[in-house]
Design a protein around this motif. Structure first.
Motif, mmCIF file in Angstrom:
data_model
loop_
_atom_site.group_PDB
_atom_site.id
_atom_site.type_symbol
_atom_site.label_atom_id
_atom_site.label_comp_id
_atom_site.label_asym_id
_atom_site.label_seq_id
_atom_site.Cartn_x
_atom_site.Cartn_y
_atom_site.Cartn_z
ATOM 1 N N ILE A 1 -1.712 -22.409 -20.407
ATOM 2 C CA ILE A 1 -1.082 -21.098 -20.233
ATOM 3 C C ILE A 1 -0.952 -20.354 -21.556
ATOM 4 O O ILE A 1 -1.355 -19.185 -21.643
ATOM 5 C CB ILE A 1 0.261 -21.230 -19.489
ATOM 6 C CG1 ILE A 1 0.013 -21.689 -18.054
ATOM 7 C CG2 ILE A 1 1.015 -19.912 -19.492
ATOM 8 C CD1 ILE A 1 1.266 -21.992 -17.263
ATOM 9 N N PRO A 2 -0.430 -20.980 -22.627
ATOM 10 C CA PRO A 2 -0.375 -20.233 -23.892
ATOM 11 C C PRO A 2 -1.755 -19.861 -24.445
ATOM 12 O O PRO A 2 -1.944 -18.753 -24.962
ATOM 13 C CB PRO A 2 0.341 -21.184 -24.847
ATOM 14 C CG PRO A 2 1.124 -22.076 -23.977
ATOM 15 C CD PRO A 2 0.309 -22.241 -22.740
ATOM 16 N N LEU A 3 -2.730 -20.778 -24.317
ATOM 17 C CA LEU A 3 -4.066 -20.453 -24.811
ATOM 18 C C LEU A 3 -4.717 -19.337 -23.990
ATOM 19 O O LEU A 3 -5.356 -18.438 -24.549
ATOM 20 C CB LEU A 3 -4.950 -21.694 -24.801
ATOM 21 C CG LEU A 3 -4.691 -22.710 -25.901
ATOM 22 C CD1 LEU A 3 -5.609 -23.907 -25.749
ATOM 23 C CD2 LEU A 3 -4.844 -22.085 -27.259
ATOM 24 N N GLY A 4 -4.541 -19.393 -22.698
ATOM 25 C CA GLY A 4 -5.104 -18.339 -21.853
ATOM 26 C C GLY A 4 -4.465 -16.989 -22.104
ATOM 27 O O GLY A 4 -5.155 -15.956 -22.184
ATOM 28 N N SER A 5 -3.160 -16.982 -22.245
ATOM 29 C CA SER A 5 -2.494 -15.706 -22.503
ATOM 30 C C SER A 5 -2.825 -15.198 -23.904
ATOM 31 O O SER A 5 -2.959 -13.989 -24.117
ATOM 32 C CB SER A 5 -0.991 -15.836 -22.302
ATOM 33 O OG SER A 5 -0.449 -16.790 -23.181
ATOM 34 N N LEU B 1 -5.684 -15.649 -25.408
ATOM 35 C CA LEU B 1 -7.031 -15.104 -25.276
ATOM 36 C C LEU B 1 -6.997 -13.708 -24.665
ATOM 37 O O LEU B 1 -7.684 -12.786 -25.142
ATOM 38 C CB LEU B 1 -7.903 -16.036 -24.424
ATOM 39 C CG LEU B 1 -9.317 -15.555 -24.127
ATOM 40 C CD1 LEU B 1 -10.126 -15.507 -25.412
ATOM 41 C CD2 LEU B 1 -9.978 -16.429 -23.102
ATOM 42 N N ILE B 2 -6.195 -13.540 -23.641
ATOM 43 C CA ILE B 2 -6.062 -12.213 -23.033
ATOM 44 C C ILE B 2 -5.487 -11.228 -24.051
ATOM 45 O O ILE B 2 -5.949 -10.083 -24.167
ATOM 46 C CB ILE B 2 -5.198 -12.289 -21.757
ATOM 47 C CG1 ILE B 2 -5.940 -13.063 -20.679
ATOM 48 C CG2 ILE B 2 -4.823 -10.896 -21.269
ATOM 49 C CD1 ILE B 2 -5.100 -13.398 -19.465
ATOM 50 N N GLY B 3 -4.475 -11.668 -24.816
ATOM 51 C CA GLY B 3 -3.913 -10.810 -25.851
ATOM 52 C C GLY B 3 -4.917 -10.457 -26.928
ATOM 53 O O GLY B 3 -4.947 -9.326 -27.431
ATOM 54 N N TRP B 4 -5.759 -11.420 -27.311
ATOM 55 C CA TRP B 4 -6.792 -11.164 -28.312
ATOM 56 C C TRP B 4 -7.781 -10.111 -27.811
ATOM 57 O O TRP B 4 -8.201 -9.229 -28.569
ATOM 58 C CB TRP B 4 -7.501 -12.472 -28.633
ATOM 59 C CG TRP B 4 -8.558 -12.362 -29.681
ATOM 60 C CD1 TRP B 4 -8.384 -12.220 -31.021
ATOM 61 C CD2 TRP B 4 -9.967 -12.386 -29.454
ATOM 62 N NE1 TRP B 4 -9.590 -12.157 -31.652
ATOM 63 C CE2 TRP B 4 -10.583 -12.258 -30.712
ATOM 64 C CE3 TRP B 4 -10.758 -12.506 -28.320
ATOM 65 C CZ2 TRP B 4 -11.973 -12.243 -30.852
ATOM 66 C CZ3 TRP B 4 -12.129 -12.502 -28.454
ATOM 67 C CH2 TRP B 4 -12.724 -12.368 -29.713
ATOM 68 N N LEU B 5 -8.150 -10.217 -26.527
ATOM 69 C CA LEU B 5 -9.065 -9.231 -25.950
ATOM 70 C C LEU B 5 -8.422 -7.848 -25.908
ATOM 71 O O LEU B 5 -9.077 -6.839 -26.208
ATOM 72 C CB LEU B 5 -9.504 -9.673 -24.552
ATOM 73 C CG LEU B 5 -10.393 -10.907 -24.498
ATOM 74 C CD1 LEU B 5 -10.608 -11.359 -23.060
ATOM 75 C CD2 LEU B 5 -11.712 -10.647 -25.189
ATOM 76 N N ILE B 6 -7.141 -7.786 -25.549
ATOM 77 C CA ILE B 6 -6.437 -6.498 -25.524
ATOM 78 C C ILE B 6 -6.328 -5.942 -26.940
ATOM 79 O O ILE B 6 -6.491 -4.732 -27.158
ATOM 80 C CB ILE B 6 -5.054 -6.653 -24.853
ATOM 81 C CG1 ILE B 6 -5.226 -6.964 -23.366
ATOM 82 C CG2 ILE B 6 -4.211 -5.403 -25.063
ATOM 83 C CD1 ILE B 6 -3.933 -7.321 -22.662
ATOM 84 N N ASP B 7 -6.060 -6.810 -27.917
ATOM 85 C CA ASP B 7 -5.992 -6.373 -29.309
ATOM 86 C C ASP B 7 -7.317 -5.776 -29.773
ATOM 87 O O ASP B 7 -7.330 -4.769 -30.489
ATOM 88 C CB ASP B 7 -5.638 -7.551 -30.222
ATOM 89 C CG ASP B 7 -4.154 -7.742 -30.385
ATOM 90 O OD1 ASP B 7 -3.406 -6.771 -30.199
ATOM 91 O OD2 ASP B 7 -3.739 -8.877 -30.697
ATOM 92 N N GLY B 8 -8.399 -6.411 -29.405
ATOM 93 C CA GLY B 8 -9.714 -5.891 -29.785
ATOM 94 C C GLY B 8 -9.990 -4.536 -29.157
ATOM 95 O O GLY B 8 -10.587 -3.654 -29.778
ATOM 96 N N MET C 1 -1.712 -10.261 -29.250
ATOM 97 C CA MET C 1 -2.058 -11.676 -29.073
ATOM 98 C C MET C 1 -0.839 -12.565 -29.314
ATOM 99 O O MET C 1 -0.579 -13.493 -28.544
ATOM 100 C CB MET C 1 -3.176 -12.092 -30.026
ATOM 101 C CG MET C 1 -3.578 -13.548 -29.852
ATOM 102 S SD MET C 1 -4.641 -14.173 -31.128
ATOM 103 C CE MET C 1 -3.519 -14.293 -32.493
ATOM 104 N N LEU C 2 -0.081 -12.289 -30.366
ATOM 105 C CA LEU C 2 1.108 -13.085 -30.643
ATOM 106 C C LEU C 2 2.154 -12.927 -29.537
ATOM 107 O O LEU C 2 2.767 -13.906 -29.105
ATOM 108 C CB LEU C 2 1.705 -12.694 -31.998
ATOM 109 C CG LEU C 2 0.879 -13.111 -33.210
ATOM 110 C CD1 LEU C 2 1.471 -12.515 -34.476
ATOM 111 C CD2 LEU C 2 0.796 -14.609 -33.307
ATOM 112 N N ALA C 3 2.347 -11.694 -29.086
ATOM 113 C CA ALA C 3 3.312 -11.467 -28.012
ATOM 114 C C ALA C 3 2.888 -12.187 -26.736
ATOM 115 O O ALA C 3 3.721 -12.811 -26.056
ATOM 116 C CB ALA C 3 3.458 -9.970 -27.757
ATOM 117 N N MET C 4 1.613 -12.126 -26.405
ATOM 118 C CA MET C 4 1.118 -12.800 -25.203
ATOM 119 C C MET C 4 1.212 -14.318 -25.345
ATOM 120 O O MET C 4 1.510 -15.017 -24.378
ATOM 121 C CB MET C 4 -0.326 -12.381 -24.917
ATOM 122 C CG MET C 4 -0.479 -10.945 -24.467
ATOM 123 S SD MET C 4 0.190 -10.655 -22.838
ATOM 124 C CE MET C 4 -1.019 -11.474 -21.833
#
Length: 106
Positions: A60-64, A66-73, A82-85
């Motif tokens: 769950i933390p890794l998946g979230s 990853l989603i945060g990293w994609l949103i950041d990009g 990414m940190l918040a997610m």
């Protein structure tokens, strides 16, 4: 007729060989349970809960994240979303662990 196999005739008496085999099988299972110290043949039920907890705490933390990293990009806000997610994922994982630990093993 439904509880019997289709090829069995319900009118025939029980086969002595099958009765003997069932008796020996129950005896062997009891001996194995006494040898291993378990009374429940499904003694590994708690292991599935442990594996589920482990996968929740990692996935769950890794998946979230990853989603945060994609949103950041996409939004150009690296690394804040990414940190918040990731922290949100940790919170959700802890909530799931508490929920799983309150349930009896299946």
């Amino acid at each position: 007729m439904q509880e019997n196999e289709p090829w069995q005739d319900p009118g025939l008496p029980e086969d002595a060989r099958l009765t003997s085999l069932d008796k020996r099988l129950r005896q062997a299972q009891a001996q194995e349970a006494a040898r291993t110290g378990t009374t429940d043949p499904a003694s590994n039920r708690g292991r599935s809960q442990g594996m589920r907890i482990l996968s929740d705490l990692i996935g769950i933390p890794l998946g979230s994240a990853l989603i945060g990293w994609l949103i950041d990009g996409w939004a150009g806000t690296r690394p804040w979303v990414m940190l918040a997610m990731m922290f949100l994922g940790f919170g959700i994982a802890i909530r799931n662990v508490l929920w799983i630990s309150r349930q009896p093993p299946k």
